[in-house]
Design a protein around this motif. Structure first.
Motif, PDB file in Angstrom:
ATOM      1  N   LEU A   5     -52.886  68.578  80.560  1.00 46.17           N
ATOM      2  CA  LEU A   5     -52.877  67.699  79.492  1.00 46.17           C
ATOM      3  C   LEU A   5     -54.001  68.013  78.785  1.00 46.17           C
ATOM      4  N   LYS A   6     -53.858  67.954  77.178  1.00 49.32           N
ATOM      5  CA  LYS A   6     -54.824  68.100  76.228  1.00 49.32           C
ATOM      6  C   LYS A   6     -55.057  66.603  75.743  1.00 49.32           C
ATOM      7  N   ILE A   7     -56.377  66.179  76.033  1.00 47.76           N
ATOM      8  CA  ILE A   7     -56.550  64.685  75.401  1.00 47.76           C
ATOM      9  C   ILE A   7     -58.085  64.910  74.618  1.00 47.76           C
ATOM     10  N   LYS A   8     -58.249  63.797  73.948  1.00 47.79           N
ATOM     11  CA  LYS A   8     -59.450  63.740  73.109  1.00 47.79           C
ATOM     12  C   LYS A   8     -60.234  62.650  73.508  1.00 47.79           C
ATOM     13  N   LEU A   9     -61.262  62.413  73.893  1.00 48.32           N
ATOM     14  CA  LEU A   9     -62.073  61.253  74.130  1.00 48.32           C
ATOM     15  C   LEU A   9     -63.157  61.124  73.244  1.00 48.32           C
ATOM     16  N   THR A  19     -59.052  69.317  78.950  1.00 51.97           N
ATOM     17  CA  THR A  19     -57.961  69.806  79.409  1.00 51.97           C
ATOM     18  C   THR A  19     -57.942  69.250  80.909  1.00 51.97           C
ATOM     19  N   ILE A  20     -56.835  68.305  81.235  1.00 55.04           N
ATOM     20  CA  ILE A  20     -57.033  67.758  82.560  1.00 55.04           C
ATOM     21  C   ILE A  20     -55.599  67.706  83.155  1.00 55.04           C
ATOM     22  N   ALA A  21     -55.850  67.301  84.484  1.00 50.57           N
ATOM     23  CA  ALA A  21     -54.236  66.982  85.020  1.00 50.57           C
ATOM     24  C   ALA A  21     -53.885  65.699  84.859  1.00 50.57           C
ATOM     25  N   PRO A  22     -52.482  65.524  84.579  1.00 49.00           N
ATOM     26  CA  PRO A  22     -52.112  64.338  84.012  1.00 49.00           C
ATOM     27  C   PRO A  22     -52.511  62.977  84.700  1.00 49.00           C
ATOM     28  N   LEU A  28     -59.984  58.735  83.252  1.00 54.24           N
ATOM     29  CA  LEU A  28     -60.916  59.129  82.156  1.00 54.24           C
ATOM     30  C   LEU A  28     -60.947  58.152  80.792  1.00 54.24           C
ATOM     31  N   ARG A  29     -59.591  57.824  80.521  1.00 55.05           N
ATOM     32  CA  ARG A  29     -59.663  56.828  79.377  1.00 55.05           C
ATOM     33  C   ARG A  29     -60.385  55.462  79.476  1.00 55.05           C
ATOM     34  N   LYS A  30     -60.280  55.102  80.731  1.00 53.67           N
ATOM     35  CA  LYS A  30     -60.918  53.826  81.186  1.00 53.67           C
ATOM     36  C   LYS A  30     -62.511  53.980  81.177  1.00 53.67           C
ATOM     37  N   ALA A  31     -62.959  55.135  81.837  1.00 55.40           N
ATOM     38  CA  ALA A  31     -64.242  55.248  81.777  1.00 55.40           C
ATOM     39  C   ALA A  31     -64.796  55.620  80.474  1.00 55.40           C
ATOM     40  N   ALA A  32     -64.329  56.126  79.508  1.00 51.64           N
ATOM     41  CA  ALA A  32     -64.731  56.448  78.093  1.00 51.64           C
ATOM     42  C   ALA A  32     -64.791  55.048  77.405  1.00 51.64           C
ATOM     43  N   LYS A  33     -63.679  54.129  77.755  1.00 53.10           N
ATOM     44  CA  LYS A  33     -63.746  52.699  77.109  1.00 53.10           C
ATOM     45  C   LYS A  33     -64.931  52.072  77.736  1.00 53.10           C
TER      46      LYS A  33
END
Length: 97
Positions: A5-9, A19-22, A28-33
């Motif tokens: 999965l391609k995401i942007k943080l 580029t991460i595993a789903p 990762l999103r919780k960590a970024a928040k």
């Protein structure tokens, strides 16, 4: 094998494409928040404006939390092992009596 999965943080006003595993996305999103919240707290509490200093303080905070959890876990494990050994000795004494 699952698709990547391609995401942007966004962290500290910078966008990081990953580029991460789903199954990693939520963490990762919780960590970024959490990093963003910690940055805001440090900037407000300590009037720090240099993003590098704030990010270093965040890294130190997270690393110390991980280390403290490991120390606590080792302490609890040692305590539990001690109690189990004591209980085992008591049982052996009762069985041998």
């Amino acid at each position: 094998m699952s698709e990547m999965l391609k995401i942007k943080l966004s962290i500290a006003n910078r966008v990081y494409p990953l580029t991460i595993a789903p199954e990693q996305e939520e963490g990762l999103r919780k960590a970024a928040k959490e990093i963003e919240a910690m940055i805001a707290q440090f900037e407000q509490s300590y009037s720090v404006r240099d993003k590098q200093d704030v990010l270093a303080m965040c890294a130190l905070q997270f690393a110390s939390q991980v280390e403290q959890k490991q120390i606590d876990k080792e302490s609890i494990s040692g305590h539990v092992e001690e109690k189990l050994n004591t209980l085992n000795r008591l049982l052996e004494n009762q069985l041998n009596s």
